[in-house]
Design an enzyme around this catalytic site. Structure first.
Site, PDB file in Angstrom:
ATOM      1  N   MET A 140      -1.651  11.614  -1.917  1.00 22.70           N
ATOM      2  CA  MET A 140      -2.562  10.586  -1.371  1.00 22.70           C
ATOM      3  C   MET A 140      -2.173  10.201   0.061  1.00 22.70           C
ATOM      4  SD  MET A 140      -3.213   7.979  -4.508  1.00 22.70           S
ATOM      5  CE  MET A 140      -4.528   8.286  -5.677  1.00 22.70           C
ATOM      6  N   TYR A 181      -3.041   9.689  -9.500  1.00 24.44           N
ATOM      7  CA  TYR A 181      -2.484   8.412  -9.965  1.00 24.44           C
ATOM      8  C   TYR A 181      -1.036   8.548 -10.455  1.00 24.44           C
ATOM      9  CZ  TYR A 181      -6.825   5.658  -9.717  1.00 24.44           C
ATOM     10  OH  TYR A 181      -7.918   4.969  -9.280  1.00 24.44           O
ATOM     11  N   ARG A 190      -4.786   8.742   2.326  1.00 24.54           N
ATOM     12  CA  ARG A 190      -5.982   8.604   3.178  1.00 24.54           C
ATOM     13  C   ARG A 190      -5.799   9.281   4.534  1.00 24.54           C
ATOM     14  NH1 ARG A 190      -9.604   5.274   0.676  1.00 24.54           N
ATOM     15  NH2 ARG A 190      -8.745   3.407  -0.281  1.00 24.54           N
ATOM     16  N   THR A 236       0.835  -1.192   0.000  1.00 26.77           N
ATOM     17  CA  THR A 236       0.000   0.000   0.000  1.00 26.77           C
ATOM     18  C   THR A 236       0.867   1.239   0.000  1.00 26.77           C
ATOM     19  OG1 THR A 236      -1.606   1.391   1.128  1.00 26.77           O
ATOM     20  CG2 THR A 236      -0.392  -0.106   2.542  1.00 26.77           C
ATOM     21  N   VAL A 237       0.541   2.144  -0.915  1.00 26.88           N
ATOM     22  CA  VAL A 237       1.280   3.406  -0.937  1.00 26.88           C
ATOM     23  C   VAL A 237       1.037   4.193   0.352  1.00 26.88           C
ATOM     24  CG1 VAL A 237       1.321   3.608  -3.441  1.00 26.88           C
ATOM     25  CG2 VAL A 237      -0.572   4.648  -2.176  1.00 26.88           C
ATOM     26  N   ASP A 238      -0.065   3.910   1.012  1.00 27.35           N
ATOM     27  CA  ASP A 238      -0.407   4.684   2.222  1.00 27.35           C
ATOM     28  C   ASP A 238       0.530   4.383   3.396  1.00 27.35           C
ATOM     29  OD1 ASP A 238      -2.489   5.577   0.694  1.00 27.35           O
ATOM     30  OD2 ASP A 238      -4.019   4.341   1.653  1.00 27.35           O
TER      31      ASP A 238
HETATM   32  O1  F6P Z   1      -5.188   3.074  -0.665  1.00 22.58           O
HETATM   33  C1  F6P Z   1      -4.316   3.563  -1.591  1.00 22.58           C
HETATM   34  C2  F6P Z   1      -4.852   4.785  -2.269  1.00 22.58           C
HETATM   35  O2  F6P Z   1      -3.932   5.124  -3.277  1.00 22.58           O
HETATM   36  C3  F6P Z   1      -5.167   5.959  -1.350  1.00 22.58           C
HETATM   37  O3  F6P Z   1      -4.047   6.725  -1.021  1.00 22.58           O
HETATM   38  C4  F6P Z   1      -6.186   6.712  -2.163  1.00 22.58           C
HETATM   39  O4  F6P Z   1      -7.027   7.499  -1.361  1.00 22.58           O
HETATM   40  C5  F6P Z   1      -6.961   5.599  -2.786  1.00 22.58           C
HETATM   41  O5  F6P Z   1      -6.086   4.508  -2.897  1.00 22.58           O
HETATM   42  C6  F6P Z   1      -7.567   5.896  -4.122  1.00 22.58           C
HETATM   43  O6  F6P Z   1      -8.252   4.764  -4.508  1.00 22.58           O
HETATM   44  P1  F6P Z   1      -8.996   4.548  -5.868  1.00 22.58           P
HETATM   45  O7  F6P Z   1      -7.949   4.365  -6.927  1.00 22.58           O
HETATM   46  O8  F6P Z   1      -9.821   3.328  -5.671  1.00 22.58           O
HETATM   47  O9  F6P Z   1      -9.835   5.781  -6.080  1.00 22.58           O
END
Ligand code: F6P
Length: 422
Positions: free
Chosen positions: A193, A300, A195, A145-147
């Site tokens: 990003m 992205y 979250r 996870t990038v988070d």
């Molecule tokens: O959970 C990883 C993440 O890149 C978060 O940082 C971001 O809020 C979310 O995914 C975006 O998700 P999606 O591509 O489903 O909109």
């Protein structure tokens, strides 16, 4: 040596993808091939668990060696990912039963689920359910996870590369705004990003070489946003340095927990879709202080930026895939390989493991002592943690000036079951 009958393995990608998740896939696939006594074929779920439910499986053995090698340097989810949450078995027995039927039909004995917090929960539930339904299955969660918000692991594959992209972009854009500031743009805002966790925003802080350097302000989800204090800091920075660079986390929120930017939609896991805080903050600055600004939403771009991936991150992503298979063939179940930091300077790490039951659904936030007392920057301790994770470059091959990424053929496995309706 007692004879073991090999079982097939299913690999599935889940949740938001990263620049290095396919390196983990390569680690799983290449290592599985070295354990023929335990693992027969490797299948991949087309779009993760959704493919598994629909019996839409990809036969990885039909991919060329060149494609499999190329996974290591290709961003995003080569097999397709999914945001799909399996509810508890009490609420939705049919989905679990279906998965076990698919596993049984294709002689799948190993499940490698490559995802974040929610996916670890799913992998954990599946390991329990196999037992209950009389089809024991080895379930290994593979972190991604990038988070960077999974507990028990020092960092999460995917994060180091996002961190590097954000640090590099912040440093570059800061030079731009500094050049323009005398007569034009004075404020640049970069939205990142992460979250509810400020790890990615913190990485923006690596751009600064010395005190006063950009970014002058980082807005973390962990620190309640206060408009007056924020604007005063912007003004001070423009007066002192001539300009102000702000890195803002998509999860920045006020003390009552209200996100500065809530897109108003929720994903399949019930997460609020975040995004758009960059322009909100930029407008706030112009309205209050009148400065010309530019803003960017890394979105992205940050999590797919394989061209500037961190070498350490690529190595760790591969290593957790490899370790997942090694754990499975050694008889471990319902665990997740972790990255264990042995020292920061020099950076040394090894692989450990943690039980999925303890990992599932926990979010690891940025510790308070990683954030400066004023709430707008990172401490030396945070820098010491982050620096090794962005170390080194691992450029993909380039053809015609562009990275030569691979695409799988994605040959499907012949279906054996009736369709599963949703
Ligand atoms: O959970 C990883 C993440 O890149 C978060 O940082 C971001 O809020 C979310 O995914 C975006 O998700 P999606 O591509 O489903 O909109």
């Amino acid at each position: 040596m007692p004879k073991t009958t090999p079982k097939n393995a299913l690999y599935a990608q889940s949740g938001g993808v990263t620049a290095v998740i396919n390196a983990t896939a390569a680690g799983v696939i290449e290592t599985a091939r070295k354990h023929r006594r335990h693992i027969g074929k490797v299948y991949a779920g087309r779009h993760g668990i959704v493919g598994a439910l629909q019996e839409d499986l990809i036969d990885v053995s039909r991919e060329s060696l060149a494609t499999l090698r190329g996974l290591r340097y290709t961003p995003a989810g080569a097999f397709g990912s999914a945001r799909f949450k399996l509810k508890g078995i009490e609420q939705n027995r049919t989905e679990y039963q279906r998965l076990i039927e698919v596993f049984r039909a294709h002689d799948i004995g190993y499940f490698f689920y490559n995802g974040g917090n929610d996916s670890m929960d799913t992998a954990h539930k599946l390991s329990q359910i196999g037992e209950q339904l009389g089809y024991p299955i080895t379930c290994i969660g593979v972190p991604k996870t990038v988070d960077n918000d999974l507990p028990f692991t020092d960092c999460c594959p995917g994060f180091g590369s996002v961190a590097k992209y954000v640090a590099v972009s912040t440093r570059e854009a800061a030079l731009d705004v500094a050049s323009m500031a005398r007569t034009s743009t004075k404020v640049f805002v970069l939205e990142v990003m992460g979250r509810h966790a400020g790890w990615i925003a913190a990485a923006g802080g690596l751009a600064a070489g010395k005190a006063g350097d950009a970014p002058q302000i980082i807005l973390f989800p962990e620190i309640p946003f206060e408009r007056a204090a924020f604007l005063a800091r912007v003004k001070q920075s423009v007066e002192r340095q001539g300009y102000c660079v702000i890195v803002v986390s998509e999860g920045a929120a006020t003390a009552d927990g209200k996100f500065l930017a809530d897109a108003g939609t929720k994903d399949a896991f019930g997460h609020t879709q975040l995004g758009g805080v960059g322009p909100v903050v930029a407008n706030m600055v112009r309205e209050a202080l009148g400065y010309k600004y530019h803003w960017a939403v890394a979105d992205y771009l940050q999590r797919s930026a394989r061209h500037i991936a961190s070498k350490v991150d690529v190595e760790q992503a591969y290593a957790v895939g490899k370790a997942a298979v090694e754990l499975a063939v050694r008889g471990a179940n319902a665990v997740m390989p972790t990255i264990v930091r042995k020292s920061s300077r020099p950076y040394r790490w090894t692989i450990g493991s943690a039980p999925l039951a303890e990992v599932a659904n926990i979010e690891r936030k940025l510790p308070r002592d990683f954030i400066t007392t004023d709430g707008f920057g990172i401490t030396a301790k945070c820098r010491r943690y982050l620096e090794p994770l962005i170390a080194g470059e691992d450029y993909p091959p380039y053809v015609g000036g562009l990275p030569a990424y691979v695409r799988i053929k994605g040959v499907g496995v012949r279906k054996k079951l009736p369709p599963f309706g949703r």
